[in-house]
Design a protein around this motif. Structure first.
Motif, mmCIF file in Angstrom:
data_model
loop_
_atom_site.group_PDB
_atom_site.id
_atom_site.type_symbol
_atom_site.label_atom_id
_atom_site.label_comp_id
_atom_site.label_asym_id
_atom_site.label_seq_id
_atom_site.Cartn_x
_atom_site.Cartn_y
_atom_site.Cartn_z
ATOM 1 N N CYS A 96 -4.507 -4.122 5.688
ATOM 2 C CA CYS A 96 -4.110 -5.350 4.993
ATOM 3 C C CYS A 96 -4.378 -6.542 5.902
ATOM 4 O O CYS A 96 -4.140 -6.468 7.105
ATOM 5 C CB CYS A 96 -2.622 -5.320 4.666
ATOM 6 N N ARG A 150 0.860 -1.182 0.000
ATOM 7 C CA ARG A 150 0.000 0.000 0.000
ATOM 8 C C ARG A 150 0.897 1.233 0.000
ATOM 9 O O ARG A 150 1.890 1.293 0.720
ATOM 10 C CB ARG A 150 -0.897 0.058 1.240
ATOM 11 N N SER A 176 -0.210 5.306 -0.242
ATOM 12 C CA SER A 176 -1.304 6.235 -0.472
ATOM 13 C C SER A 176 -1.010 7.559 0.219
ATOM 14 O O SER A 176 -0.367 7.604 1.265
ATOM 15 C CB SER A 176 -2.608 5.642 0.080
ATOM 16 N N GLN A 234 -9.192 2.245 4.628
ATOM 17 C CA GLN A 234 -9.163 1.568 3.329
ATOM 18 C C GLN A 234 -7.811 0.910 3.048
ATOM 19 O O GLN A 234 -7.696 0.090 2.142
ATOM 20 C CB GLN A 234 -9.471 2.562 2.212
ATOM 21 N N LEU A 235 -6.797 1.257 3.826
ATOM 22 C CA LEU A 235 -5.445 0.755 3.586
ATOM 23 C C LEU A 235 -5.117 -0.513 4.373
ATOM 24 O O LEU A 235 -4.043 -1.083 4.200
ATOM 25 C CB LEU A 235 -4.419 1.841 3.924
#
Length: 156
Positions: free
Chosen positions: A35, A10, A12, A32-33
C-alpha cells in the motif's frame, strides 16, 4: 460485515505447498499487497518476517512431513495494524520460551550470533520485537495447526 472487516485495506490469503520453491509464489503474492501509505522500512520488515516464517515452516515444522503439506498464509493491512499469520501442521514449538532464552543469551557480551545459525529466525524475530515493536506469538494446536502471528501496530 464486522467493524474490523470494514477497516481492512488489504485482506488476502494464500495456500502453498511446504516447499522452498513456493517462495517465488509467496513473494509475488505479498508484493501485490503493498500500500502506498506504508513506509518502505515497514514493508521490508514485514516481507523479511514473512520469508523467515515461511522458511521456518518448511525447514523445521514440516521437515518430517510431505512437501505437499499445505502452508496457509494470511495478510491483513489496515490503518491501525499490519498483520501476517502463517499456519503450519508441525509439532508444537514454544517460540516464547525460545525468544526468552535468546533474549538472555544476547545480553551476554560473549554472545556471537554467528554461532547460532540454526536460530537465525528467532534472532530476527527477537530483533523485530525489541527494536521495531512487532508483536510475535506462536499458538499451538488450533485445529491441528499452529499459527505464527506477526503484528505491528501502526501509528500515523
Amino acid at each position: 460485515m464486522s467493524a474490523e472487516t470494514d477497516l481492512l485495506i488489504r485482506n488476502s490469503s494464500l495456500q502453498v505447498a511446504s516447499d522452498l520453491d513456493a517462495m517465488i509464489t509467496v513473494v509475488e503474492w505479498f508484493d501485490q499487497l503493498n500500500c502506498s501509505f506504508l513506509p518502505e522500512q515497514l514493508w521490508v520488515e514485514a516481507q523479511t518476517a514473512l520469508i523467515e516464517g515461511f522458511t521456518n515452516v518448511v525447514r523445521h515444522a514440516h521437515s518430517h512431513l510431505s512437501p505437499q503439506t499445505p502452508v496457509d498464509l494470511e495478510v491483513q493491512i489496515c490503518h491501525e495494524y499490519f498483520q501476517i499469520r502463517i499456519w503450519d501442521q508441525g509439532d508444537p514449538f514454544d517460540l516464547e520460551a525460545a525468544l526468552e532464552d535468546l533474549s538472555q543469551e544476547t545480553g551476554d557480551q560473549a554472545f556471537n550470533p554467528l554461532n547460532r545459525d540454526k536460530h537465525w529466525g528467532c534472532i530476527f524475530f527477537l530483533k523485530l520485537q525489541r527494536d521495531y515493536h512487532w508483536t510475535i506469538s506462536y499458538t499451538c494446536g488450533i485445529g491441528n495447526k499452529n499459527c505464527l502471528l506477526l503484528r505491528k501496530n501502526l501509528v500515523f
